[in-house]
Structures are given as structure tokens and as C-alpha cells.
Design an enzyme around this catalytic site. Structure first.
Site, PDB file in Angstrom:
ATOM      1  CB  ALA A  38      -1.026   0.074   1.247  1.00 43.78           C
ATOM      2  CB  CYS A  39       0.803   4.162   0.378  1.00 42.48           C
ATOM      3  SG  CYS A  39       1.289   6.012   0.164  1.00 42.48           S
ATOM      4  CB  ALA A  40       5.697   4.284   0.117  1.00 43.51           C
ATOM      5  CG  LEU A  67      -3.869  -2.401  -1.332  1.00 42.99           C
ATOM      6  CD1 LEU A  67      -3.959  -2.809   0.041  1.00 42.99           C
ATOM      7  CD2 LEU A  67      -4.921  -2.820  -2.247  1.00 42.99           C
TER       8      LEU A  67
END
Length: 194
Positions: A38-40, A67
Site C-alpha cells: 500500500a502506498c510507498a 493499493l
């Protein structure tokens, strides 16, 4: 992370995910794993796959799910208004001096990525009109912030500056040049842009 982890960069996180992946494989006896970031974390698992591909070990990954992950930083967004050489270098210096990027600072960055939803709506409704703000799911995500080690913060800033995942060899992780064009693992994106 705290100041002691100042030097943890993208390579450190890729190594940690690879180690966790190997432990999961050893415990379960599975030959492959399914990655999710998710994200980074999405950028991290993408870099890991590029690293594994370069080592001819990508067969250990069955799939990757992203994500809300940004893998191409040339996407036009309001955040790009704040990205110039001086701002990026000042941000790097500040986090290196502190050893980390504080989670509250990171939350402010995310807020400015969607200022109409995360800043101006609340300013107008709360401050100017005296109304209670409506419930908004992104606020929960934005309040769940974490610190970033200075080196990883610097890597993320370089990512936005150079867009390295979009061209072969643009990013080196764990001493390995990454070429995502050679990664053939099935991938799924949820709420993100690849």
C-alpha cells in the site's frame, strides 16, 4: 522508525521484504508468495520484483497487488506544484537533520495532494460556515501516519523528481539496476495508477 534508523532507505526496505518473503516460504513450504503493498509499500514491492527479476529469482513471486500506489510520478497532480529542485533538496536536508520525516509532516503532504477534499472543504465548512464536516474515509487514512527514515524519505523525493521506475535502469536497489518492463508477474491495482 526513529533517529537510529536514519539510513534506512528503499534498499533496506526491499531487503526486509525479501527476507520476510523467504521466511514465509520456509514456514509454509510454498514456492511462491503473493505480494501486496500500500502506498510507498507498492513502490517497495515493485522495486523488489525488479531486483528479483535481475537476479533471476522472480519465480518466487506469484502476484503483486498495489493499493493506492504510485509507480509513475509523471502523473499530473496538484502535488506537482510543490515539486522543484529547491523544495526537494530543502525537504531532504530537513529530514536528514532530524533523522526522520515526522508523520504529521507526511500527513500534511498527503493533504496537499487533494486540497479540495482535505483542506479547503474543511476551511470553508468549519471556519467560514461553522458546519460540522462530513465523514470522509480518506481522513482516517491520513490520520494513520508514520514516520519515515530520512534516507527513505530522500529516496521517495528522488522518485518524484526522476520517475525512475518508468525507464530501464532508472533505479538501483540493493546494487541491482531495476527494469520493471521485464517483470512478468500478474499484478492488480486497487485505487492506484500504474
Amino acid at each position: 522508525p526513529d533517529v537510529r534508523h536514519r539510513e534506512w532507505g528503499l534498499s533496506s526496505y526491499v531487503e526486509a521484504v525479501e527476507e520476510a518473503m523467504n521466511v514465509c516460504r520456509a514456514i509454509t513450504g510454498a514456492r511462491e508468495v503473493n505480494l501486496m503493498g500500500a502506498c510507498a509499500g507498492g513502490m517497495t514491492i515493485a522495486a523488489l520484483q525488479g531486483h528479483l527479476q535481475a537476479k533471476r529469482q522472480l519465480r518466487r513471486v506469484a502476484s503483486a497487488t498495489y493499493l493506492v500506489s504510485l509507480l509513475d510520478s509523471q502523473i499530473d497532480s496538484q502535488a506537482s506544484l510543490f515539486i522543484d529542485e529547491q523544495t526537494l533538496e530543502a525537504a531532504k536536508r530537513r529530514s536528514y537533520q532530524k533523522g526522520i520525516l515526522d508523520g504529521r509532516d507526511l500527513a500534511r503532504v498527503f493533504a496537499w495532494m487533494r486540497p479540495n477534499d482535505l483542506i479547503w472543504t474543511y476551511f470553508i465548512n468549519n471556519y467560514l460556515l461553522g458546519k460540522e464536516p462530513p465523514a470522509f474515509d480518506i481522513l482516517y487514512w491520513n490520520n494513520d501516519c508514520t514516520r519515515l527514515p530520512a534516507a527513505y524519505h530522500g529516496d521517495l523525493l528522488d522518485f518524484f523528481k526522476h520517475n525512475p521506475l518508468t525507464h530501464p535502469g532508472g533505479l538501483e536497489v540493493c546494487g541491482t539496476p531495476i527494469d520493471l518492463q521485464k517483470v512478468t508477474v500478474d499484478s492488480f491495482s486497487v485505487g492506484g495508477i500504474n
